[in-house]
Enzyme design. Sequence first.
Site, mmCIF file in Angstrom:
data_model
loop_
_atom_site.group_PDB
_atom_site.id
_atom_site.type_symbol
_atom_site.label_atom_id
_atom_site.label_comp_id
_atom_site.label_asym_id
_atom_site.label_seq_id
_atom_site.Cartn_x
_atom_site.Cartn_y
_atom_site.Cartn_z
ATOM 1 N N GLU A 41 119.277 10.586 82.182
ATOM 2 C CA GLU A 41 119.042 10.601 80.912
ATOM 3 C C GLU A 41 119.987 11.813 80.362
ATOM 4 O OE1 GLU A 41 114.563 8.523 81.643
ATOM 5 O OE2 GLU A 41 115.013 10.815 80.955
ATOM 6 N N SER A 82 112.280 17.557 82.181
ATOM 7 C CA SER A 82 111.566 16.804 81.767
ATOM 8 C C SER A 82 110.048 15.767 81.031
ATOM 9 C CB SER A 82 110.772 16.280 83.363
ATOM 10 O OG SER A 82 110.624 16.799 84.169
ATOM 11 N N ASN A 102 110.610 8.007 81.762
ATOM 12 C CA ASN A 102 108.689 8.191 82.306
ATOM 13 C C ASN A 102 107.301 8.054 80.930
ATOM 14 O OD1 ASN A 102 108.765 9.993 84.471
ATOM 15 N ND2 ASN A 102 109.477 11.939 83.877
ATOM 16 N N HIS A 142 119.044 14.605 81.876
ATOM 17 C CA HIS A 142 117.370 14.201 82.778
ATOM 18 C C HIS A 142 118.471 13.574 84.129
ATOM 19 C CE1 HIS A 142 113.627 12.371 83.913
ATOM 20 N NE2 HIS A 142 113.410 13.682 84.562
HETATM 21 P P1 NAD Z 1 111.745 23.810 92.057
HETATM 22 O O1 NAD Z 1 110.643 24.679 91.833
HETATM 23 O O2 NAD Z 1 112.212 23.702 93.522
HETATM 24 O O3 NAD Z 1 112.987 24.571 91.693
HETATM 25 C C1 NAD Z 1 113.071 26.391 90.243
HETATM 26 C C2 NAD Z 1 113.951 27.447 91.007
HETATM 27 O O4 NAD Z 1 114.061 27.599 89.745
HETATM 28 C C3 NAD Z 1 113.327 27.768 92.125
HETATM 29 O O5 NAD Z 1 115.069 28.102 92.589
HETATM 30 C C4 NAD Z 1 113.101 29.435 91.311
HETATM 31 O O6 NAD Z 1 113.681 30.234 92.251
HETATM 32 C C5 NAD Z 1 114.364 29.226 90.270
HETATM 33 N N1 NAD Z 1 113.953 30.008 88.786
HETATM 34 C C6 NAD Z 1 113.092 30.216 88.010
HETATM 35 N N2 NAD Z 1 112.985 31.228 86.751
HETATM 36 C C7 NAD Z 1 114.577 31.405 86.767
HETATM 37 C C8 NAD Z 1 114.993 31.946 86.307
HETATM 38 N N3 NAD Z 1 114.481 32.834 85.614
HETATM 39 N N4 NAD Z 1 116.362 32.000 86.591
HETATM 40 C C9 NAD Z 1 117.348 30.995 87.548
HETATM 41 N N5 NAD Z 1 116.280 30.983 88.309
HETATM 42 C C10 NAD Z 1 115.111 30.616 87.739
HETATM 43 O O7 NAD Z 1 111.805 22.868 90.171
HETATM 44 P P2 NAD Z 1 112.412 21.619 90.443
HETATM 45 O O8 NAD Z 1 111.650 20.607 91.128
HETATM 46 O O9 NAD Z 1 113.759 22.160 91.134
HETATM 47 O O10 NAD Z 1 113.044 21.326 89.381
HETATM 48 C C11 NAD Z 1 113.530 21.956 87.836
HETATM 49 C C12 NAD Z 1 113.425 21.674 87.423
HETATM 50 O O11 NAD Z 1 113.948 19.891 87.108
HETATM 51 C C13 NAD Z 1 112.098 21.513 85.654
HETATM 52 O O12 NAD Z 1 112.349 21.570 84.874
HETATM 53 C C14 NAD Z 1 111.884 20.171 86.456
HETATM 54 O O13 NAD Z 1 110.609 20.111 85.168
HETATM 55 C C15 NAD Z 1 113.339 18.960 86.557
HETATM 56 N N6 NAD Z 1 112.413 17.880 87.085
HETATM 57 C C16 NAD Z 1 112.415 18.043 88.003
HETATM 58 C C17 NAD Z 1 112.600 16.800 88.921
HETATM 59 C C18 NAD Z 1 111.544 16.722 90.581
HETATM 60 O O14 NAD Z 1 111.363 15.394 90.929
HETATM 61 N N7 NAD Z 1 111.644 17.417 91.031
HETATM 62 C C19 NAD Z 1 112.638 15.458 88.062
HETATM 63 C C20 NAD Z 1 113.902 15.701 87.209
HETATM 64 C C21 NAD Z 1 113.796 16.715 86.725
#
Ligand code: NAD
Length: 497
Positions: free
Chosen positions: A152, A119, A190, A140
């Site tokens: 995106e 993000s 954003n 995204h």
């Molecule tokens: P989350 O914490 O729910 O999930 C992240 C997952 O990644 C976890 O299950 C963790 O075990 C795993 N992980 C960590 N390191 C790892 C590695 N080296 N190899 C494999 N797996 C690994 O996070 P999320 O909210 O799903 O966010 C994930 C990504 O998406 C981030 O980059 C975040 O910025 C982006 N994002 C999040 C949102 C949101 O609203 N949550 C929206 C858009 C983008």
Amino acid sequence: MRIRVVGAGTMGRGIAQWAVTAGHTVELSDARPEAVADAVTFVGTMLERAVAKGRLGRAEADRARSALSALESPLEARTGAAPDLVVEAVVEDPEVKAELFTGLERVLPAGTVFATNTSSLSVTALGARLADPGRLAGLHFFNPVPLMRLVEVVPGAATRESVVELLTELVASSGHRAVTVADTPGFLVNHAGRGLVTEAFALLEESVAGHAALDRIARDVLGLRMGPFTLMDLTGLDVTSSVMETVWTGFRHADRLRPSYLTANRVAAGLHGRKTGRGFYAYGDGEAGAEVPEPRIEGGDPARPVRASGEELAALAGAGQGTDAGDDALVLVPTWGTSVAAAVAAGGLPADRTLGVDPLSLDSPRRVLAVTPAVRDTAVGDAVAVLARDGHAVTVVRDTAGSVAQRLLASVVNVAAGIAERGIAAPQDIDVAVTLGLGYPHGPLAWADRVGVARIVDLLRNLQAETGDPRYRPSPWLVQRAHLGLPATTPAAPLPE
Ligand code: NAD
């Protein structure tokens, strides 16, 4: 398409669900095997729920479920059945993401495309860590992925055009809407979302009204689904505050994106919103959340004589027109980026009974009345009673240049115009992204057209003149279109190659 999703958290499982439902094959992996098992169960449950609600056929759900498999390690080679695409949705840490992609680059064929769901990180900087930066782009998604129909597509500086085309085609053919966005802080949604929240904070900083009143005005006058403070409680102020800082610092402290000093202490105090039980509103058992009851102002005289400048205002107040109020009549003045105080000074109006009404609020279920420190109490109650006569809600705010709704709208439009002006995204894509990604009733540029681009420019100029604050400097994108009598949605002039 065979897609490997790495990261089985909130986003990864949503992306997996979306992709299998659209007919793709997904292998899901995570550093924690239990996260993968959880996610597979979650997707199965969501597919069953879709069947129960009649949104998905039995056969389709079964096919989608069988197209999802768990992968032991994110770095599995799968010789002969390598994925066409890897979508990374791991923790938001540049080192973790870079290590993952360089590892994947070692085990997967050169033809596998890489996408990151980051993000806030630079896609270009992440790509620069790869031997072949051309294979990586940002993809995204928004949470929850199956419901938020916007994605995106973010090419980095070295991303190959074919990668952008493949991702755009994947998104479009799978039922979501793809917008292409330059690799800039906050990408599109954003960045565009800063318009509303930074201005809402500016209004709060200036004590124009409390957060609940500001929310009611945003909802009822602008038609937003929820006011900015309700929204921040839902998103989490910790998240919002960090996005505000990233976008502001990323754009080298652009005035129009300036965050508020108010967030730091609120974040430190854990006032993050719903997830901590307390933000701008209180949540939990017996708490009203954002549904706090509205204060009632009673006892005013709805029959008090009124004079109003502006035809529309005169009509609504059943008033005499003009501001020549030699008697005891209330004087109501419309403001447009200007203040009641300035109107009093310029027109020699009686300060103790002159009040402002936001013309934007005239067609809405809620009218907004602005009061100066010179106004007598009885004048406020009487003006509320007059404005509420035909069943309208009335919110009283302190006088400021441009009333609340005007300032919020001006900021939303000006920030969006800044995005268009910088070529971050095409005007039509900006409007699509904001309606789908932020749920606004209109895209900001189309909204400017509804109000009139020239009027919006006037509003911003008046705000800038009265406050001296450069955050209101109208974007040249708007000024140019106002001069030419063109809609705000008019794309930039094409230049010869
Ligand atoms: P989350 O914490 O729910 O999930 C992240 C997952 O990644 C976890 O299950 C963790 O075990 C795993 N992980 C960590 N390191 C790892 C590695 N080296 N190899 C494999 N797996 C690994 O996070 P999320 O909210 O799903 O966010 C994930 C990504 O998406 C981030 O980059 C975040 O910025 C982006 N994002 C999040 C949102 C949101 O609203 N949550 C929206 C858009 C983008």
